[in-house]
Motif scaffolding. Structure first.
Motif, PDB file in Angstrom:
ATOM      1  N   LEU A 554      46.295 153.643  21.592  1.00 29.58           N
ATOM      2  CA  LEU A 554      44.893 153.346  21.328  1.00 29.58           C
ATOM      3  C   LEU A 554      43.977 154.342  22.042  1.00 29.58           C
ATOM      4  CD1 LEU A 554      42.936 151.444  19.946  1.00 29.58           C
ATOM      5  CD2 LEU A 554      43.025 149.958  21.944  1.00 29.58           C
ATOM      6  N   ALA A 867      47.314 141.407  23.657  1.00 29.84           N
ATOM      7  CA  ALA A 867      46.328 141.998  22.753  1.00 29.84           C
ATOM      8  C   ALA A 867      45.047 142.355  23.489  1.00 29.84           C
ATOM      9  CB  ALA A 867      46.034 141.033  21.598  1.00 29.84           C
ATOM     10  N   SER A 870      45.661 145.313  25.831  1.00 32.68           N
ATOM     11  CA  SER A 870      45.811 146.555  25.076  1.00 32.68           C
ATOM     12  C   SER A 870      44.461 147.058  24.587  1.00 32.68           C
ATOM     13  CB  SER A 870      46.753 146.332  23.893  1.00 32.68           C
ATOM     14  OG  SER A 870      48.011 145.892  24.330  1.00 32.68           O
ATOM     15  N   ALA A 871      43.646 146.164  24.037  1.00 32.05           N
ATOM     16  CA  ALA A 871      42.337 146.586  23.530  1.00 32.05           C
ATOM     17  C   ALA A 871      41.446 147.097  24.660  1.00 32.05           C
ATOM     18  CB  ALA A 871      41.665 145.420  22.804  1.00 32.05           C
ATOM     19  N   THR A 875      40.653 151.149  25.004  1.00 29.52           N
ATOM     20  CA  THR A 875      39.252 151.575  24.932  1.00 29.52           C
ATOM     21  C   THR A 875      38.809 152.238  26.233  1.00 29.52           C
ATOM     22  OG1 THR A 875      38.821 149.724  23.434  1.00 29.52           O
ATOM     23  CG2 THR A 875      36.920 150.797  24.452  1.00 29.52           C
ATOM     24  N   THR A 910      36.584 153.186  17.217  1.00 24.96           N
ATOM     25  CA  THR A 910      37.054 152.398  18.359  1.00 24.96           C
ATOM     26  C   THR A 910      37.146 150.921  18.004  1.00 24.96           C
ATOM     27  OG1 THR A 910      36.028 153.994  19.862  1.00 24.96           O
ATOM     28  CG2 THR A 910      36.610 151.834  20.773  1.00 24.96           C
ATOM     29  N   VAL A 914      40.573 148.584  17.834  1.00 23.20           N
ATOM     30  CA  VAL A 914      40.715 147.343  18.612  1.00 23.20           C
ATOM     31  C   VAL A 914      41.038 146.175  17.692  1.00 23.20           C
ATOM     32  CG1 VAL A 914      39.472 145.697  20.053  1.00 23.20           C
ATOM     33  CG2 VAL A 914      39.258 148.147  20.500  1.00 23.20           C
ATOM     34  N   VAL A 915      40.335 146.101  16.576  1.00 21.59           N
ATOM     35  CA  VAL A 915      40.602 145.030  15.613  1.00 21.59           C
ATOM     36  C   VAL A 915      42.017 145.148  15.064  1.00 21.59           C
ATOM     37  CG1 VAL A 915      39.942 144.119  13.350  1.00 21.59           C
ATOM     38  CG2 VAL A 915      38.181 144.746  15.008  1.00 21.59           C
ATOM     39  N   VAL A 917      44.709 146.465  16.565  1.00 22.35           N
ATOM     40  CA  VAL A 917      45.687 146.032  17.569  1.00 22.35           C
ATOM     41  C   VAL A 917      45.695 144.520  17.695  1.00 22.35           C
ATOM     42  CG1 VAL A 917      46.226 146.087  20.030  1.00 22.35           C
ATOM     43  CG2 VAL A 917      45.617 148.196  18.853  1.00 22.35           C
ATOM     44  N   THR A 918      44.523 143.910  17.700  1.00 24.76           N
ATOM     45  CA  THR A 918      44.453 142.450  17.785  1.00 24.76           C
ATOM     46  C   THR A 918      45.098 141.800  16.567  1.00 24.76           C
ATOM     47  OG1 THR A 918      42.380 142.679  19.024  1.00 24.76           O
ATOM     48  CG2 THR A 918      42.893 140.511  18.113  1.00 24.76           C
TER      49      THR A 918
END
Length: 944
Positions: A554, A867, A870-871, A875, A910, A914-915, A917-918
């Motif tokens: 990410l 999650a 990770s986000a 970021t 970005t 993030v969305v 990965v979630t």
């Protein structure tokens, strides 16, 4: 260890072996394919730069002066001499001769005095006429009367010359007129300066040249004047074009030979970068090779070395090489592009290595009961390690060979990049070493301590602290080294260390955050939330590798998006700086007539087109307070109202409008102080007072201009796009002063100055923009065909099509996609590895009456912290890395702007990452829930 046992082990581990094979195939294929693709982009970028430079002027040229007095009578065969270009390129050593092509040549005489007709006008005390043979100019002009000078002059007639309309008007001649020239006397030859008559064969008009052909050749179109050295008058300087044999006829009249120039064109097709590097070496000693092959003895007149080219005696041969400096500049740019790309490549390598490690862990986890049984039966550690190697190594080797062959087959040929077998072998070796290393760690016998040792928990905690401190120190040292000396092959891995430090930080704070959640869920209704948070806190250390992969993937994607967004915005700013507005036109000289045309500047050179003209002068200023002399100050005159009309939102235009504007109809003369804006370095030299400058205009008495400062230009003002085209004509470090255009009639005419016109098309609100053809036509009508015109849209397209920029964008796009796929594979393997524990927990609770919906919620809560971490970590890494490495992220070379472009984060990318990965974690939780619901009661009881 039998082959049957190896086949059994292979069939049991087939899915994970396929995973390892895919990773090895991708890595080795990249090592074979990527260098060739990168080399193709580099070749393209170099060819673009070479083509643009050769459109302006030859990158390589040879010049010499024929020794016409070597024979009796004096003579020169100019046709034979100019045709010797191919002979001269043969003297280039190595394979460089095949890369250079003689594209023609010409010759130039030093200015001669015009004896007849007499100089027109009372102010002209002399006229200097320079003769040139320039065959390449024929396609850039049109004869309005007469014809071009003959290359073979009829016997018994005078050499012919062609003049521009402005030159013929200034000399007062027409087609058929005769000119008598007096050339400089040659020492030791004759007692009087030689004279020669020339016949005006035609009068031409120059045409617009989009390739900038007329840059540096403006005297062939417009005459110039400069003060005479030993009298009060002026000298009229003009140029004309002659035919090929004019030099032959002038040599017979006793005129010294001209300066002959051969133009050589570099043909860099195919592997352009390798060819240019192979050419640079021979070019460094090309002059010495020519002298050794063609020169011997000395000239009896000048005493200089004497050479012979095609039988013609000449002076020494001078090599002018602009290709080598261009290649050096390109090499520096290419090094920076490779350094930026190395960040993404190292991140991909780290993600791939983590994928291999997770795959081997899962393989050993699946085989753990079997390995434990083999150990119980007396198998040694070495035997178990060798068995794992015997199973995995052949598969890895086959995958490496397949990947290398596939990469070689897909790689483009004929580029400067070549497949890299060493990195491919290293990647395969790392994968092969990972298998026995992790196997040994899993099956090794525990040490038997000879003395009491501290508890295992304390030992693990101590090792963890040492590891964290080591990573933090290595990261800090890497960042400091990267900021101080720039990126290289080793320091390109610093972002990986930064990602590891971020993961260690998240692993430290996540238990604290989960404890807070536990306290809150303990008091809430229901046990699902509490159990989910407790299991997440328990599994947090075990998900460290998956967290590292997700954060690095990410973060790399966010960093790549930032680089691409910054370059994209910087390209637009670079195009604005190059053109100043929708278009710009530049001509040499500051003659007031340069701005006259069918439409006056500012009133619309075309329908809906607003213009403003900037004149650039070079003056010497004297401080009014201390009398200090400041030489070579760049003085720009501009109408602030027209400038504000072209760029109404520009802070510079607003500042100049408030400080320089004068009431309409005000006549500015030498007695009126001129309001001025100063650059900071000029203001520092004279902090309180103004300046004076003595100027002398042809035909007028000298006057003293008074320049009164009304403001100081800020750094943002100096980088305003409105000053871009004119600043490009000013040497770096030159003090700058801007004053009103009303003072232009007081400024001296300078051939060394420049006139720049900015054009803005369309409505003031930016709608209905003018087409590039309309902008070019308007600029050519106003400034004439010699104007160098740049259109913003065309400049922006050229910047975006640059090979280095496209290559960098492609590198980040490919590595981001591959890293995302590898991260997805790693996450799937990691979730598979830890699914057993989550399944046991859910099965146990189901025997206690837990419903299917609550089980799904439990799975989601166990994976939610991964999650979120990770986000947040990805970021944070993507935004932190550019700030840490800001001194090394020199993106100015990719944008063409005056300063380093500001870092612009692509927040939409970005947010999307993030969305994604979630959503990936949610899909994994949903998949585990569905699989858990399909288990029957017997499977549930066995898991418990």
């Amino acid at each position: 260890m039998t082959l049957r046992l190896i086949r059994q082990e292979t069939r049991g581990d087939l899915p994970l072996l396929v995973c390892l094979t895919v990773v090895v195939i991708v890595l080795t294929a990249l090592c074979a394919w990527a260098p060739a693709v990168v080399g193709r982009q580099e070749d393209r970028a170099l060819r673009q730069r070479v083509a643009a430079a050769q459109a302006q002027a030859p990158l390589i040229s040879l010049s010499t002066t024929p020794e016409v007095f070597d024979t009796e009578p004096p003579a020169v065969d100019m046709a034979t001499l100019l045709g010797a270009g191919s002979t001269l390129t043969e003297q280039l050593s190595g394979t460089g001769a095949r890369r250079l092509t003689a594209t023609g040549g010409g010759y130039d005489y030093n200015p001669a005095s015009l004896v007849a007709p007499p100089p027109p006008g009372p102010a002209n005390t002399a006229t200097k006429l320079a003769l040139s043979y320039l065959p390449s100019a024929r396609v850039h002009l049109r004869y309005v009367s007469g014809r071009a000078p003959a290359d073979r002059t009829p016997l018994g007639t005078a050499p012919q010359i062609g003049l521009s309309q402005a030159t013929a008007r200034a000399l007062g001649v027409t087609t058929g007129s005769r000119l008598t020239l007096e050339f400089a006397k040659t020492p030791a030859v004759g007692n009087a300066p030689p004279q020669a008559d020339l016949l005006v064969s035609g009068v031409y008009r120059t045409t617009s040249a989009a390739d900038g052909f007329w840059a540096g050749r403006e005297s062939l179109d417009q005459p110039t004047r400069y003060p005479a050295e030993h009298s009060a008058g002026t000298v009229l300087a003009v140029s004309g074009l002659v035919g090929l044999d004019a030099a032959d006829l002038l040599a017979g009249a006793g005129v010294v030979g001209p300066r002959v120039t051969w133009q050589l064109r570099a043909d860099l097709s195919g592997a352009a970068l390798d060819q240019a590097r192979a050419l640079a070496g021979p070019l460094s000693h090309y002059g010495a090779d020519l002298s050794a092959a063609l020169c011997q003895g000395t000239d009896w007149i000048s005493g200089d070395i004497s050479c012979h080219v095609r039988g013609q005696a000449t002076g020494s041969l001078l090599v002018t090489d602009f290709l080598t400096p261009l290649l050096a500049e390109f090499t520096a740019q290419d090094h920076q592009a490779r350094a930026l790309a190395m960040f993404a490549v190292d991140a991909l390598a780290a993600v791939a290595l983590a994928t291999v490690a997770v795959a081997v862990r899962l393989l050993l986890r699946r085989r753990w009961p079997h390995l434990r049984l083999q150990r119980a039966r007396g198998a040694s550690t070495a035997r178990l390690v060798l068995l794992r190697c015997a199973v995995a190594w052949p598969v890895v080797l086959i995958g490496a060979l397949v990947g290398w062959a596939a990469g070689r087959a897909l790689a483009p040929g004929g580029t400067s990049g070549s497949p890299q077998p060493v990195p491919a072998a290293l990647a395969a070796a790392v994968v092969m070493v990972t298998v026995p290393l992790m196997t040994w760690l899993a099956v090794r016998e525990p040490r038997r301590p000879g003395r009491p040792r501290r508890s295992r928990r304390r030992a693990v905690a101590g090792r963890r602290v040492v590891l964290e401190l080591t990573v933090l120190l290595a990261t800090a040292a890497g960042v400091v080294a990267l900021r101080s000396q720039g990126p290289d092959g080793i320091l390109g891995a610093v972002p990986v260390l930064v990602a590891l430090a971020v993961v260690l930080f998240l692993l430290r704070i996540s238990p604290l955050a989960l404890r807070v959640v536990l306290r809150r869920t303990r008091r809430g209704r229901g046990a699902v939330g509490f159990i989910g948070a407790a299991r997440a806190a328990h599994d947090a250390p075990a998900t460290g590798l998956a967290l590292f992969v997700l954060v690095l993937t990410l973060g790399t994607a966010v960093f790549g998006g930032l680089v691409q967004r910054t370059i994209g915005d910087g390209l637009a700013a670079g195009a604005d700086w190059t053109t100043g507005a929708d278009a710009s036109a530049t001509v040499a000289g500051t003659a007031n007539g340069a701005t006259t045309g069918t439409a006056a500047p500012g009133t619309g050179a075309g329908k809906g087109i607003r213009t403003v003209v900037q004149h650039l002068h070079t003056l010497d200023l004297v401080g009014q307070v201390d009398g200090a002399l400041i030489t070579q100050v760049a003085v720009i005159t501009v109408d602030p109202r027209q400038l504000a009309a072209v760029a109404p939102k520009s802070p510079l235009a607003a500042a100049l409008l408030s400080g320089l504007a004068t009431p309409a109809g005000t006549r500015i003369d030498a007695s009126v102080p001129l309001p001025s804006f100063l650059s900071p370095d000029l203001r520092a030299r004279e902090r309180t007072g103004g300046f004076t400058s003595g100027v002398s205009i042809l035909g007028r008495h000298p006057v003293d201009l008074v320049l009164t400062p009304v403001g100081t230009l800020t750094g943002a003002d100096l980088h305003d796009p409105l000053l871009g085209p004119v600043t490009a004509r000013i040497p770096a470090g030159t003090p700058l002063l801007i004053t009103t255009a009303g003072a232009e009639h007081l400024m001296p005419e300078q051939s060394s100055g420049s006139t720049v016109m900015l054009l803005k098309g369309g409505a003031p609100d930016g709608t209905a923009p003018a087409s590039p053809a309309a902008l070019r036509s308007a600029a050519a009508r106003t400034l004439g065909p010699l104007a160098r015109i740049r259109v913003r849209s065309e400049t922006l397209s050229a910047l975006r099509a640059d090979g280095l920029t496209r290559g960098l964008e492609t590198t980040y796009a490919v590595t981001s996609i591959l890293a995302a796929l590898s991260g997805l594979l790693t996450l799937a393997l990691e979730l598979t590895l830890t699914a057993h524990e989550r399944g046991r927990t859910a099965s146990f609770l189901r025997t206690l009456g837990l419903g299917g919906k609550e089980a799904g919620t439990l799975h989601f809560l166990q994976l939610l912290p991964l999650a979120v971490a990770s986000a947040v970590g990805g970021t944070l890494l993507g935004l932190l890395e550019p700030r840490l490495m800001a001194p090394t992220l020199d993106l100015r070379q990719f944008t063409g702007g005056p300063a380093q472009p500001a870092l612009h984060t692509d927040y939409s990318l970005t947010l999307a990452l993030v969305v994604a990965v979630t959503a990936l974690i949610l899909v994994a939780a949903a998949a585990e829930t569905v699989l858990a619901r399909r288990r029957r009661l017997g499977a549930v009881l066995r898991l418990t």
